[in-house]
Design a protein around this motif. Structure first.
Motif, PDB file in Angstrom:
ATOM      1  N   UNK A 290     -18.351 -48.877 -22.689  1.00 47.19           N
ATOM      2  CA  UNK A 290     -17.552 -48.645 -21.761  1.00 47.19           C
ATOM      3  C   UNK A 290     -16.237 -48.532 -22.547  1.00 47.19           C
ATOM      4  N   UNK A 291     -15.083 -47.944 -21.704  1.00 44.71           N
ATOM      5  CA  UNK A 291     -13.848 -47.870 -22.412  1.00 44.71           C
ATOM      6  C   UNK A 291     -13.825 -46.953 -23.723  1.00 44.71           C
ATOM      7  N   UNK A 292     -14.702 -45.912 -23.700  1.00 44.75           N
ATOM      8  CA  UNK A 292     -14.912 -44.905 -24.759  1.00 44.75           C
ATOM      9  C   UNK A 292     -14.302 -43.631 -24.267  1.00 44.75           C
ATOM     10  N   UNK A 293     -14.414 -42.816 -25.336  1.00 41.47           N
ATOM     11  CA  UNK A 293     -13.923 -41.211 -24.958  1.00 41.47           C
ATOM     12  C   UNK A 293     -15.122 -40.379 -24.918  1.00 41.47           C
ATOM     13  N   UNK A 294     -14.992 -39.090 -24.307  1.00 42.34           N
ATOM     14  CA  UNK A 294     -16.020 -38.118 -24.440  1.00 42.34           C
ATOM     15  C   UNK A 294     -15.227 -36.991 -24.484  1.00 42.34           C
ATOM     16  N   UNK A 295     -15.793 -35.872 -25.128  1.00 44.13           N
ATOM     17  CA  UNK A 295     -15.342 -34.575 -25.115  1.00 44.13           C
ATOM     18  C   UNK A 295     -16.470 -33.532 -25.264  1.00 44.13           C
ATOM     19  N   UNK A 296     -16.356 -32.438 -24.752  1.00 38.39           N
ATOM     20  CA  UNK A 296     -17.212 -31.084 -24.637  1.00 38.39           C
ATOM     21  C   UNK A 296     -17.072 -30.392 -25.722  1.00 38.39           C
ATOM     22  N   UNK A 297     -18.052 -29.743 -26.447  1.00 42.04           N
ATOM     23  CA  UNK A 297     -18.100 -28.755 -27.325  1.00 42.04           C
ATOM     24  C   UNK A 297     -19.331 -28.037 -27.629  1.00 42.04           C
ATOM     25  N   UNK A 298     -19.302 -26.910 -27.189  1.00 43.79           N
ATOM     26  CA  UNK A 298     -20.622 -25.989 -27.266  1.00 43.79           C
ATOM     27  C   UNK A 298     -21.717 -26.481 -26.529  1.00 43.79           C
ATOM     28  N   UNK A 299     -21.634 -26.756 -25.296  1.00 38.60           N
ATOM     29  CA  UNK A 299     -22.530 -27.428 -24.480  1.00 38.60           C
ATOM     30  C   UNK A 299     -23.029 -28.713 -24.801  1.00 38.60           C
ATOM     31  N   UNK A 300     -22.460 -29.461 -25.653  1.00 39.82           N
ATOM     32  CA  UNK A 300     -22.757 -30.786 -25.879  1.00 39.82           C
ATOM     33  C   UNK A 300     -21.718 -31.652 -25.777  1.00 39.82           C
ATOM     34  N   UNK A 301     -22.012 -33.128 -25.234  1.00 39.81           N
ATOM     35  CA  UNK A 301     -20.772 -34.093 -24.835  1.00 39.81           C
ATOM     36  C   UNK A 301     -20.937 -35.247 -26.024  1.00 39.81           C
ATOM     37  N   UNK A 302     -19.765 -35.354 -26.473  1.00 41.10           N
ATOM     38  CA  UNK A 302     -19.667 -36.130 -27.740  1.00 41.10           C
ATOM     39  C   UNK A 302     -19.046 -37.245 -27.414  1.00 41.10           C
ATOM     40  N   UNK A 303     -19.362 -38.640 -27.209  1.00 44.16           N
ATOM     41  CA  UNK A 303     -19.033 -39.835 -26.993  1.00 44.16           C
ATOM     42  C   UNK A 303     -18.618 -40.756 -28.125  1.00 44.16           C
ATOM     43  N   UNK A 304     -17.432 -41.241 -28.338  1.00 47.84           N
ATOM     44  CA  UNK A 304     -17.172 -42.123 -29.477  1.00 47.84           C
ATOM     45  C   UNK A 304     -16.287 -43.376 -28.981  1.00 47.84           C
ATOM     46  N   UNK A 305     -16.509 -44.370 -29.693  1.00 49.34           N
ATOM     47  CA  UNK A 305     -15.825 -45.679 -29.464  1.00 49.34           C
ATOM     48  C   UNK A 305     -16.353 -46.482 -28.210  1.00 49.34           C
ATOM     49  N   UNK A 306     -15.386 -47.061 -27.908  1.00 48.46           N
ATOM     50  CA  UNK A 306     -15.741 -48.296 -26.725  1.00 48.46           C
ATOM     51  C   UNK A 306     -15.519 -49.600 -26.981  1.00 48.46           C
TER      52      UNK A 306
END
Length: 206
Positions: free
Chosen positions: A44-60
């Motif tokens: 939880x409390x992470x971030x996610x971004x979209x790039x070329x049809x994939x979701x990248x989630x980091x941190x938290x």
């Protein structure tokens, strides 16, 4: 994350406070919900971004510094290289194939970690701005505008601006009702900030 008319929501906590790694999908046109394959590190409390049809989630929360990657087309999970300063309640912005993450805590920080998607590698940007967490950030014309959040003592209504190409910082005009975990987006040169039932609009003047 919005992709092809559907909103993908991943992670967070349940009503009991346990971290999740499940995906819920809202189909806007059909006004209906579905799920895809759960995966990645529950967080939880992470971030996610979209790039070329994939979701990248980091941190938290933890905090942690790992990367989970969800491929929407194949409904499958992989991991990226862990790196950067472990943090939560930060913000992440995608620009030219790189993810720029700034701020967060467990103690308020003002450092920039950069994840190169194609290189699967990490570098750092120039630290700057007011150390804060629970803020909101949005990209406009190669600059990241960050507003609000908390510096560990007070709720903020200040603006810090990171110029990606120059790797330099400046400040914008303070304003709006200071608050925590608001959301923002740019439209026609204005930053719309919403949260706690309040909408503030920052005209950056370009």
């Amino acid at each position: 994350i919005l992709y092809n008319g559907k909103i993908y929501s991943w992670g967070g906590t349940n009503s009991g406070g346990s971290a999740l790694n499940t995906i819920d999908i809202y189909d806007i046109a059909a006004n209906s919900w579905s799920t895809d394959t759960a995966g990645g590190t529950a967080r939880s409390q992470h971030t996610s971004v979209l790039y070329n049809g994939k979701i990248y989630s980091w941190g938290g929360a933890g905090p942690i510094n790992t990367v989970d990657i969800y491929d929407i087309a194949t409904d499958s999970w992989t991991t990226g290289a862990a790196g950067g300063t472990a943090r939560r309640l930060h913000t992440s912005v995608l620009y030219n194939g790189k993810i720029y993450s700034w701020g967060g805590n467990p103690t308020p920080i003002n450092t920039v970690d950069i994840y190169d998607i194609s290189g699967n590698s990490w570098t750092t940007g120039t630290a700057g701005g007011t150390a804060r967490y629970g803020h909101t950030s949005a990209l406009y014309n190669g600059k990241i505008y960050s507003w609000g959040g908390n510096d560990g003592a007070v709720t903020l209504s200040t603006v810090d601006i990171y110029d990606i190409a120059a790797a330099s910082w400046s400040t914008g005009i303070s304003g709006g009702t200071g608050r925590f975990t608001a959301k923002s987006a740019f439209y026609n040169g204005k930053m719309y900030i919403i949260g706690a039932g309040i909408l503030d609009i920052y005209d950056i003047g370009f």
